[in-house]
Design a protein around this motif. Structure first.
Motif, mmCIF file in Angstrom:
data_model
loop_
_atom_site.group_PDB
_atom_site.id
_atom_site.type_symbol
_atom_site.label_atom_id
_atom_site.label_comp_id
_atom_site.label_asym_id
_atom_site.label_seq_id
_atom_site.Cartn_x
_atom_site.Cartn_y
_atom_site.Cartn_z
ATOM 1 N N ILE A 101 0.830 -1.202 0.000
ATOM 2 C CA ILE A 101 0.000 0.000 0.000
ATOM 3 C C ILE A 101 0.870 1.259 0.000
ATOM 4 O O ILE A 101 0.611 2.206 -0.752
ATOM 5 N N SER A 175 -2.165 -4.301 5.344
ATOM 6 C CA SER A 175 -2.835 -3.317 6.195
ATOM 7 C C SER A 175 -1.935 -2.870 7.344
ATOM 8 O O SER A 175 -1.771 -1.675 7.590
ATOM 9 N N LYS A 264 -8.908 -0.369 5.715
ATOM 10 C CA LYS A 264 -8.445 0.422 4.566
ATOM 11 C C LYS A 264 -9.042 1.834 4.538
ATOM 12 O O LYS A 264 -8.498 2.708 3.856
ATOM 13 N N PHE A 267 -6.378 4.291 5.553
ATOM 14 C CA PHE A 267 -5.119 4.372 4.819
ATOM 15 C C PHE A 267 -4.810 5.804 4.371
ATOM 16 O O PHE A 267 -3.688 6.301 4.527
#
Length: 271
Positions: A101, A175, A264, A267
Motif C-alpha cells: 500500500i 494493512s 483500509k 489508509f
C-alpha cells in the motif's frame, strides 16, 4: 459485515476485477526484468541455474543424503529445490506485503480503485515464477532420474491451501504495513526463521519427536511434503492434511480480507 466474511462473496468480488488483476500481474512480472538484456528469459534462466547449483553443491561437495529413502545425490538436490520453490511462493509475497500500500499511494487516492486486489496480484506474480521453477524441476527429474510421475496432476490441489493462506496473510500484513512501518524488517527476520524451521533442508523425521508437533503450526510443512510426494516420489498427497490445511487457510483468507476491508478506510489519513 456478513457479506464481507462470506468466502463466495470475496471470490465473486475478485472475479469481477479479474481484468484489472490480470493486467497488474502482467505488469509486475514484466517490470521485474525491465531494462535487462534477457528480459523475461531470466524467469527461466534463474531457476535453471539454481537447480544446477543445488545439484552440484549437494551431490559433489556436501554429498548429502535424504534420510527418508533418497539415496541418489542428484535426487537430494531435486528434493531441496522443490521445497525451496514452494517456500518462495509464501516468502516472496509476505515479504513484499507490508509495502504494497505504501508503495502505491496513488491507488489509495483513487476512490474507485479496489485496493484489495494488490495482494492477489502479488500472489499471481509469485505463482508465475514458481510455475516456471516447477516445470524446470519436472524436466530435471525426467532427464536426470528418468522420472515423470502422473501424480503431478494434483499440483493445483496441493498448492491451493498455500495460495489461499498466502493471500489471507498478505491482506493482514498489507494493512499493518501502513500503520506499523517496521513490519517489513520484521518479516524479513521471520521468513528467515520460518525457512529454517520448515522441512526444506531436512525431512520431518529429522526433528526430535518431542518437537515434531510444532510442524502442525507451520502452514508450509505439509504443502512442501505433499509437493514432494506428487512430483518426486509419485505418491498421492496426504488427503487429511490437505483437507485440514484448506479449511484453516479459508478461515485465514476470510479473516484477512475482513481485516483489510475494515482498516483500509484509514489508509488515506495515514499516508
Amino acid at each position: 459485515m456478513s457479506e464481507i466474511v462470506n468466502p463466495l462473496k470475496i471470490l465473486f468480488g475478485l472475479f469481477s476485477n479479474r481484468v484489472l488483476i490480470n493486467q497488474l500481474a502482467k505488469r509486475e512480472i514484466t517490470s521485474r526484468y525491465k531494462g535487462t538484456y534477457l528480459g523475461v528469459i531470466w524467469s527461466y534462466l534463474y531457476p535453471l541455474l539454481m537447480l544446477s547449483v543445488y545439484t552440484f553443491v549437494f551431490s559433489e561437495i556436501f554429498q548429502s543424503r535424504w534420510s527418508s529413502g533418497v539415496n541418489n545425490k542428484v535426487e537430494f538436490a531435486m528434493v531441496l529445490f522443490c521445497g525451496l520453490t514452494t517456500f518462495n511462493v509464501f516468502s516472496e509475497v509476505l515479504t513484499k506485503s507490508p509495502t504494497l500500500i505504501t508503495q502505491n499511494v496513488n491507488y489509495v487516492k483513487k476512490v474507485v480503485f479496489p485496493l484489495e486486489v494488490l495482494p492477489v496480484v502479488s500472489v499471481l506474480a509469485s505463482l508465475f515464477n514458481a510455475l516456471i521453477s516447477y516445470i524446470i524441476l519436472i524436466v530435471g527429474l525426467y532427464f536426470f532420474l528418468g522420472v515423470l510421475n502422473w501424480t503431478i496432476i494434483f499440483t493445483p490441489i496441493v498448492l491451493m491451501p498455500l495460495i489461499i493462506v498466502t493471500a489471507g496473510l498478505s491482506w493482514f500484513l498489507a494493512s499493518l504495513g501502513v500503520f506499523i512501518r517496521d513490519m517489513g524488517q520484521l518479516l524479513v527476520i521471520l521468513m528467515q526463521a520460518l525457512m529454517l524451521l520448515s522441512p526444506i533442508f531436512y525431512p520431518p523425521t529429522a526433528i526430535p519427536e518431542s518437537f515434531r508437533f510444532l510442524l502442525n503450526f507451520n502452514p508450509l510443512s505439509y504443502v512442501i511434503e505433499n509437493m514432494r510426494k506428487i512430483m518426486i516420489w509419485g505418491e498421492l498427497p496426504n488427503w487429511q492434511y490437505l483437507l485440514t490445511g484448506t479449511l484453516i487457510s479459508v478461515i485465514i483468507f476470510v479473516c484477512g480480507y475482513a481485516w483489510f476491508q475494515k482498516t483500509k478506510v484509514g489508509f488515506a489519513d495515514v499516508l
